[in-house]
Structures are given as structure tokens and as C-alpha cells.
Design a protein around this motif. Structure first.
Motif, PDB file in Angstrom:
ATOM      1  N   LEU A  16      41.795  32.153  37.781  1.00  0.00           N
ATOM      2  CA  LEU A  16      42.364  32.884  36.649  1.00  0.00           C
ATOM      3  C   LEU A  16      41.272  33.353  35.689  1.00  0.00           C
ATOM      4  O   LEU A  16      41.260  34.511  35.254  1.00  0.00           O
ATOM      5  CB  LEU A  16      43.366  31.996  35.911  1.00  0.00           C
ATOM      6  CG  LEU A  16      44.000  32.592  34.650  1.00  0.00           C
ATOM      7  CD1 LEU A  16      44.794  33.840  34.986  1.00  0.00           C
ATOM      8  CD2 LEU A  16      44.889  31.557  33.955  1.00  0.00           C
ATOM      9  N   VAL A  17      40.334  32.462  35.359  1.00  0.00           N
ATOM     10  CA  VAL A  17      39.220  32.826  34.472  1.00  0.00           C
ATOM     11  C   VAL A  17      38.396  33.961  35.089  1.00  0.00           C
ATOM     12  O   VAL A  17      38.028  34.928  34.407  1.00  0.00           O
ATOM     13  CB  VAL A  17      38.331  31.598  34.200  1.00  0.00           C
ATOM     14  CG1 VAL A  17      37.059  32.006  33.454  1.00  0.00           C
ATOM     15  CG2 VAL A  17      39.090  30.547  33.401  1.00  0.00           C
ATOM     16  N   SER A  18      38.122  33.860  36.385  1.00  0.00           N
ATOM     17  CA  SER A  18      37.342  34.885  37.083  1.00  0.00           C
ATOM     18  C   SER A  18      38.079  36.216  37.110  1.00  0.00           C
ATOM     19  O   SER A  18      37.465  37.287  36.934  1.00  0.00           O
ATOM     20  CB  SER A  18      37.031  34.437  38.517  1.00  0.00           C
ATOM     21  OG  SER A  18      36.293  33.242  38.525  1.00  0.00           O
ATOM     22  N   PHE A  19      39.388  36.173  37.315  1.00  0.00           N
ATOM     23  CA  PHE A  19      40.193  37.400  37.340  1.00  0.00           C
ATOM     24  C   PHE A  19      40.113  38.134  36.006  1.00  0.00           C
ATOM     25  O   PHE A  19      39.909  39.357  35.961  1.00  0.00           O
ATOM     26  CB  PHE A  19      41.649  37.062  37.683  1.00  0.00           C
ATOM     27  CG  PHE A  19      42.571  38.249  37.661  1.00  0.00           C
ATOM     28  CD1 PHE A  19      42.600  39.146  38.719  1.00  0.00           C
ATOM     29  CD2 PHE A  19      43.394  38.484  36.561  1.00  0.00           C
ATOM     30  CE1 PHE A  19      43.442  40.253  38.693  1.00  0.00           C
ATOM     31  CE2 PHE A  19      44.236  39.583  36.531  1.00  0.00           C
ATOM     32  CZ  PHE A  19      44.260  40.468  37.602  1.00  0.00           C
ATOM     33  N   ILE A  20      40.278  37.391  34.904  1.00  0.00           N
ATOM     34  CA  ILE A  20      40.188  38.014  33.571  1.00  0.00           C
ATOM     35  C   ILE A  20      38.806  38.633  33.368  1.00  0.00           C
ATOM     36  O   ILE A  20      38.674  39.754  32.857  1.00  0.00           O
ATOM     37  CB  ILE A  20      40.478  36.963  32.483  1.00  0.00           C
ATOM     38  CG1 ILE A  20      41.937  36.492  32.575  1.00  0.00           C
ATOM     39  CG2 ILE A  20      40.195  37.533  31.091  1.00  0.00           C
ATOM     40  CD1 ILE A  20      42.254  35.298  31.699  1.00  0.00           C
TER      41      ILE A  20
END
Length: 434
Positions: free
Chosen positions: A192-196
Motif C-alpha cells: 500500500l505504501v509503495s502504491f501511494i
């Protein structure tokens, strides 16, 4: 033509350069921010495993010391993939391969959720190393292509600082999550952090740059026409930089420095988890906060190099790394923290200076020059684990410090030769000029 018309034309002439300057400035700022955020995403994913070594050991039933192999294999595949991206970005541009690699990285993070055993995890981390290589291989060449000379040093310093912040974030986030969540949930949060981060990079990255508007006739005489002429052109580009003795020395400096730095952080965790410290799973990740001194060194490196010169700063960097290791032998919590603050400061000061030096010295095939530096840099990281392991097994942390000191002595000798050669070169130029 009326006086009013003259006035309008004159005001337009005055406004247009200011508007153009403002647009260029905004484009440069967006580029620096986007590549720095991309760097944070990359280094969160690269160094995540260092923060969750105990979780990996429990989940996949392996020794904690064997978990360090995950960083070594990723660094190894990353090292050689840098050369591929250097060629690719020189051919098709910087933006496209950078973005594609980041989206594929998200896919690889998703696959990590379904990993069943340690061998599969090693294989996937090997693949991730290939994807993680794109941003570091392309970033400095991208800056060199698109930024003014004045902005280049600042951009490099901010980018290296982002590297250190990404490394800290990956280890601390992983360590904190591993206290309360199992493997799958930890990886989902990282995804999720990487996607953002990746979506933010895609939105910020300028769609067009100066390098895309270069006149085509500049390349007409040298454009390869067949696959073997293309291969020859690429190999010639790498060989052009490898023939430069100064660049070879800079590459060696980066590799040796990172060999010591990143692997000391792996083994100090094992030391702090054992007697007499007995630090917990999350507590050991807090040692990575010592990277913050490196973030500070990165941000101010360009200013200090301009004020004091490379030779003085590099000597200070080596001294800080060497003394930092010796301070940790006092074997108290305070001494270990101070020692790693010193080592981190020295390493990032050295790395920032070398990274910018390579980008400045390379007049052609810039991405290839940066890729060769980073290839040696990550090869150092991958070889450092196996090099230090027998010292750790026989003599513990004192053995790791002794082995690191040997490497730092070699590094000091290489740096002395390098800075001495640079001084002689400047002296010769000044003599000819006079």
C-alpha cells in the motif's frame, strides 16, 4: 505602429523570459521531488528485510543470520541490472523504463504475499533486485540531462538524503509491523505504501524534458543501424568510462564503503539481540535511526564540498567511519549508537560526493557511468555479507569491526591516490592556463 503597441511588445519581451524561468524552475522541482519519492519507494522495498529478520526466521524456519542472504541476493541482481537500465534509458529515454519498473515492483510485492517457503522468497527477492535497479540507474543521469548546473549538486544531495530516509523507513516500518502482524499483513502494508508512492511519482514526473527536444541531426551520424552495431555502441560506452582511471577509483571507493556500511548494520542487529543486550524484535530496528546523521551529511555535502574541497571531506568521511567502528567496541548501548551515528555520517558524506563526482565527470553515456558506479556499490553490499560472516562466527562483533577496519584501510589508500591525482590534474590545468 503606435506607442501603445510598442509598450505591449516590450512588456511581452520582459515577461516571457520570467515566465519561461518560472516554468523551468517548477519542472526542475517536480523532477527532484518525483525521483526522490521514487528513491524512497525503492529503498523501503530493498531494506525491508533488514527490519524483519526475526519475522523471516520464524515464518520460514531459518536462522536469523541466513536471513541476511535476502539482502545479498537482491543487491547482487540489482548490481548487474543497473547496467541494463543504463543502456535502455540511453536508448528510449529516462521516464518510460523508470515508471514501468516501479509498477512491476508493485506486482512483485503482491506476489510476496503468496510466498510459501524460503527458497521462493530468495528467488522473488532476486527478481525484485532487477526491478529496484531502474531508479538508481537512471536518476542521476536524468538530473544531469534536465537540470541546470547550479541545481545538479543540490538535486544529488536531496536524492541521496531520500535514499537514507527510504532505508530508515523500510527497516522501521517492517520492524514495527512485525511485532503485531504476520508476514502477509506486513507485506500488504508495504504494498500500500509503495502504491501511494508510485502513483505520486507518476503524477509529479514531468512528461517532457529538454533531452526529448534535442535536434535529431546531433545523433544522425552515430545512431546504430543493426543490433550488433547497437551492442558495440553500448559496450564502447561502458569501456569509455572504465578506461578512465579516476572513475575506476571512484567506483572502487563506493563499493568498499558500502560493503562495510550496510553489512555492519546487519550484524549489529544480531549482536544487540544477544547477550548482554537482549534487544527485542523492534528495538533492534531502532539502530537504523542512526542513518539520520547520514541524511544530514547528504543534504549538506554539496555545500561542504564547495567550501572545503573533496579531499578534506573524504578524509573526514573515512576517519568518521573508522573511529565509529572502534567506538562500538566499548560495547555499551550509548557507545554503539554514537559509533553508528559517526559511521553513517562518514559513509553518506563519501557516497554523496562520489555520486555527484561521477555524474559531473561523465560527459557522454552518463547513465552508463552512474550505472557502473552503482554496480560496484551494490556488488560491495552483496559481497560484504559473506566476507564478514566468518569473522562474526569466530569472533562476534569485534571480528566484524576488525574485518571492516581492513577494508577501510584499503579504502583510505585508494582515496589518497584518487584525491592526489585530482590535485595534480588541477595543478597542471592551472599551469597551462597561466
Amino acid at each position: 505602429m503606435t506607442a501603445n503597441t510598442h509598450q505591449v511588445m516590450n512588456s511581452t519581451i520582459l515577461i516571457e523570459p520570467e515566465a519561461h524561468t518560472s516554468l523551468v524552475y517548477r519542472s526542475e522541482v517536480r523532477l527532484i521531488w518525483s525521483l526522490s519519492i521514487a528513491s524512497i519507494v525503492v529503498y523501503i522495498n530493498l531494506y525491508l528485510v533488514q527490519g524483519i529478520l526475526p519475522l523471516i526466521a520464524n515464518r520460514f524456519d531459518v536462522a536469523v543470520s541466513h536471513g541476511t542472504l535476502l539482502l545479498s541476493v537482491t543487491s547482487f541482481s540489482m548490481a548487474f541490472s543497473l547496467l541494463f537500465y543504463a543502456v535502455l534509458s540511453d536508448r528510449i529515454g529516462r521516464r518510460t523504463p523508470l515508471l514501468i519498473s516501479l509498477y512491476l515492483l508493485l506486482l512483485s510485492d503482491l506476489l510476496m504475499v503468496f510466498v510459501a517457503d524460503f527458497s521462493q522468497l530468495v528467488t522473488l527477492r532476486l527478481l525484485q533486485g532487477v526491478l529496484l535497479a531502474a531508479v538508481p540507474a537512471i536518476a542521476m543521469a536524468y538530473f544531469k540531462d534536465e537540470l541546470s548546473k547550479a541545481a545538479m549538486l543540490k538535486a544529488g544531495a536531496i536524492y541521496i538524503a531520500a535514499n537514507s530516509l527510504g532505508g530508515i523507513a523500510g527497516r522501521l516500518i517492517g520492524g514495527a509491523l512485525s511485532l503485531h502482524f504476520p508476514w502477509q499483513e506486513v507485506i500488504c502494508v508495504i504494498l500500500l505504501v509503495s502504491f501511494i508512492g508510485v502513483v505520486t511519482v507518476h503524477c509529479l514526473l514531468p512528461a517532457k524534458g529538454k533531452s526529448r527536444h534535442l535536434p535529431s541531426h546531433l545523433f544522425a551520424a552515430t545512431k546504430p543501424t543493426t543490433w550488433y552495431s547497437s551492442l558495440y555502441c553500448d559496450l564502447t560506452g561502458f569501456w569509455h568510462h572504465l578506461k578512465d582511471s579516476k572513475l575506476r577509483s571512484i567506483y572502487l571507493v563506493g563499493g568498499l564503503a558500502f560493503l562495510v556500511m550496510v553489512n555492519q548494520f546487519s550484524y549489529i542487529q544480531l549482536h544487540l539481540m544477544s547477550s548482554p543486550f537482549h534487544w527485542g524484535r523492534f528495538q533492534v530496528t531502532l539502530i537504523f535511526l542512526c542513518y539520520l546523521s547520514g541524511t544530514l551529511a547528504s543534504l549538506y555535502s554539496s555545500r561542504w564540498i564547495g567550501r572545503f574541497g573533496r579531499a578534506r571531506l573524504f578524509n573526514l568521511a573515512i576517519l568518521a567511519m573508522f573511529l565509529g567502528g572502534l567506538v562500538t567496541l566499548l560495547n555499551t548501548t550509548l557507545a554503539i549508537c554514537i559509533g553508528f551515528l559517526m559511521s553513517s555520517f562518514g559513509f553518506f558524506l563519501l557516497h554523496s560526493g562520489c555520486n555527484a563526482w561521477v555524474a559531473q565527470r561523465a560527459r557522454v553515456h552518463r547513465a552508463k557511468a552512474t550505472a557502473l558506479y552503482l554496480c560496484c556499490y551494490y556488488l560491495g553490499a552483496s559481497l560484504g555479507g559473506p566476507y564478514l560472516l566468518p569473522f562474526w562466527q569466530h569472533w562476534g562483533w569485534s571480528g566484524v569491526v576488525a574485518a571492516s577496519s581492513i577494508v577501510l584501510l584499503v579504502l583510505a589508500w585508494v582515496l589518497h591516490r584518487l584525491t592526489q591525482a585530482s590535485s595534480d590534474e588541477v595543478a597542471r590545468v592551472d599551469f597551462v592556463t597561466e
